[in-house]
Design a protein around this motif. Structure first.
Motif, mmCIF file in Angstrom:
data_model
loop_
_atom_site.group_PDB
_atom_site.id
_atom_site.type_symbol
_atom_site.label_atom_id
_atom_site.label_comp_id
_atom_site.label_asym_id
_atom_site.label_seq_id
_atom_site.Cartn_x
_atom_site.Cartn_y
_atom_site.Cartn_z
ATOM 1 N N GLN A 289 0.836 -1.199 0.000
ATOM 2 C CA GLN A 289 0.000 0.000 0.000
ATOM 3 C C GLN A 289 0.873 1.252 0.000
ATOM 4 O O GLN A 289 1.859 1.343 0.744
ATOM 5 N N ILE A 290 0.507 2.217 -0.828
ATOM 6 C CA ILE A 290 1.249 3.474 -0.919
ATOM 7 C C ILE A 290 0.815 4.389 0.221
ATOM 8 O O ILE A 290 -0.358 4.727 0.350
ATOM 9 N N ILE A 291 1.774 4.804 1.051
ATOM 10 C CA ILE A 291 1.464 5.692 2.171
ATOM 11 C C ILE A 291 2.000 7.105 1.943
ATOM 12 O O ILE A 291 1.684 8.023 2.707
ATOM 13 N N GLY A 292 2.824 7.283 0.904
ATOM 14 C CA GLY A 292 3.377 8.613 0.658
ATOM 15 C C GLY A 292 4.064 8.710 -0.690
ATOM 16 O O GLY A 292 4.521 7.707 -1.243
ATOM 17 N N THR A 293 4.101 9.916 -1.218
ATOM 18 C CA THR A 293 4.915 10.196 -2.405
ATOM 19 C C THR A 293 6.043 11.125 -1.971
ATOM 20 O O THR A 293 5.818 12.079 -1.212
ATOM 21 N N VAL A 294 7.247 10.848 -2.439
ATOM 22 C CA VAL A 294 8.420 11.582 -1.964
ATOM 23 C C VAL A 294 9.291 12.007 -3.143
ATOM 24 O O VAL A 294 9.208 11.452 -4.236
#
Length: 415
Positions: A190-195
């Motif tokens: 699951q994607i929790i953030g874009t950095v």
């Protein structure tokens, strides 16, 4: 200084020999142009290097495992070993000068051309294990959502943060990545953030995909082992001393001969930064030397031409002296003429140099590998113009003194 008649006389004298004036002024113009251009492009080079390093901790060091070269306690030489998660805890507890320590773990793709899937979309990205402490050593900018936290590590959660390139390839422009799942090497995360990475070392690029390092270790059956880690020293602590303490501690824990310095590979980034900043200063100094060298050559040319001008105007100077002109007015006119010529030429050299630097920056763009956002410091521009005025005074002073040594009677007889 601002006598209209004097300025008309100066401009008239310069116009009489347009070619000579242009050639003399070009020497000064090219001198300041070269100085400004070199300094501007040098700033672009520094900006690029600093951009690649980003906010990387400058007081850090990198360690990796090698083979042992000496036998110890019944164990043979040429023995391989790996670091363990418990080493991280031991270093934090035993070494007072250590601030952060985090493993550097990378995944592999089993030879497949693609390792990441989202329905019909697919890509091949750099998969890395990370942690909150690693983000303090090699930080990233969180664009949306959050970064990996301690609970993610403890619970070995299947969560990831993704870089801009991964967002671009795996999702539509109007699609929100947060909360969605990507299939990486057969497992859903699951994607929790874009950095966005703030540096370009240790594989930190826009195609980065990061997961908790404990999760990566579990999925790839690495147990609690790894081969590379980074550590930072506390403020005021020596990185060299920190390296010695780390080697001593790890040698005891892994039963390695204390004299076997080849068993641990390490690289002191603090020394690299010091050398890099020293290089920047040296390059800047070299550019100043080159620019001033060319500039002084032009100034010498101006001085020589002013000697010729004085010789050509010997009778004129004699007439002025005979009519009661003060020595100061004669000197002022010659010096003003030299200052005007050098300042006018230098100004256009400065303008052209700035335009060249700005043009180079626009042509290079953000993707250039050598320079980034070159610019001319306004302080440098004012210093350069100030130097021109001073040098212009010197260029005119010697010919002016020569003019004052001519007697009015001799000047009137001069043919």
């Amino acid at each position: 200084m601002f006598d209209l008649d004097k300025w008309q006389e100066i401009t008239s004298a310069l116009k009489k020999n347009k070619l000579r004036t242009a050639l003399t002024g070009s020497g000064v113009m090219f001198g300041i142009l070269i100085l400004v251009t070199l300094l501007g492009l040098g700033m672009g080079f520094q900006n690029k290097m600093k951009s690649n390093l980003g906010n990387l901790a400058t007081n850090s060091t990198i360690f990796w495992t090698e083979r042992t070269t000496k036998p110890y306690k019944g164990l043979p030489r040429h023995r391989s070993f790996q670091f363990e998660n418990s080493d991280l805890i031991a270093m934090k507890q035993s070494i007072s000068g250590i601030e952060n320590v985090a493993p550097e773990i990378n995944a592999w793709s089993n030879g497949d051309p693609y390792n990441t899937f989202n329905k019909e979309k697919k890509g091949n990205f750099r998969i890395k294990g990370s942690s909150p402490e690693m983000n303090k050593v090699i930080p990233v900018e969180v664009l949306s959502g959050r970064f990996i936290n301690e609970n993610d590590l403890k619970e070995m959660r299947k969560v990831i943060t993704i870089g801009p390139r991964a967002v671009e390839l795996m999702f539509e422009d109007d699609e929100e990545p947060l909360g969605q799942y990507l299939k990486i090497n057969g497992i859903f995360f699951q994607i929790i953030g874009t950095v966005k990475p703030l540096s370009r070392i240790m594989g930190m690029n826009d195609d980065i995909v990061q997961m908790p390092n404990t999760t990566l270790q579990k999925i790839y059956n690495r147990g609690e082992k790894f081969n590379v880690f980074m550590a930072t020293a506390k403020v005021g602590e020596s990185v060299d001393e920190l390296e010695d303490e780390i080697i001593s501690l790890l040698a005891r824990r892994h039963k390695i001969n204390p004299e076997d310095k080849e068993a641990f590979g390490h690289f002191n980034l603090a020394k690299l930064f010091n050398k890099l900043f020293g290089l920047f200063n040296s390059i800047g100094f070299l550019f100043w030397v080159i620019g001033f060298g060319v500039l002084i050559t032009g100034i010498i040319g101006v001085s020589n031409i002013m000697h010729v001008v004085v010789k050509e105007r010997t009778r004129e100077i004699g007439v002025k002296r005979a009519l009661g002109a003060s020595p100061l007015s004669i000197i002022s006119q010659i010096v003003t003429e030299a200052v005007f010529l050098t300042t006018f030429s230098g100004f256009w050299g400065l303008v052209i140099g700035v335009l060249i630097v700005e043009g180079a920056g626009k042509m290079a763009g953000d993707s250039n590998q050598m320079i980034l956002n070159p610019y001319v410091d306004i302080k440098v521009a004012f210093i350069a113009l100030g130097v021109l005025v001073v040098f212009g005074c010197f260029a005119g002073l010697l010919p002016a003194q020569k003019a004052m040594r001519i007697k009015p009677v001799d000047a009137l007889r001069y043919e």
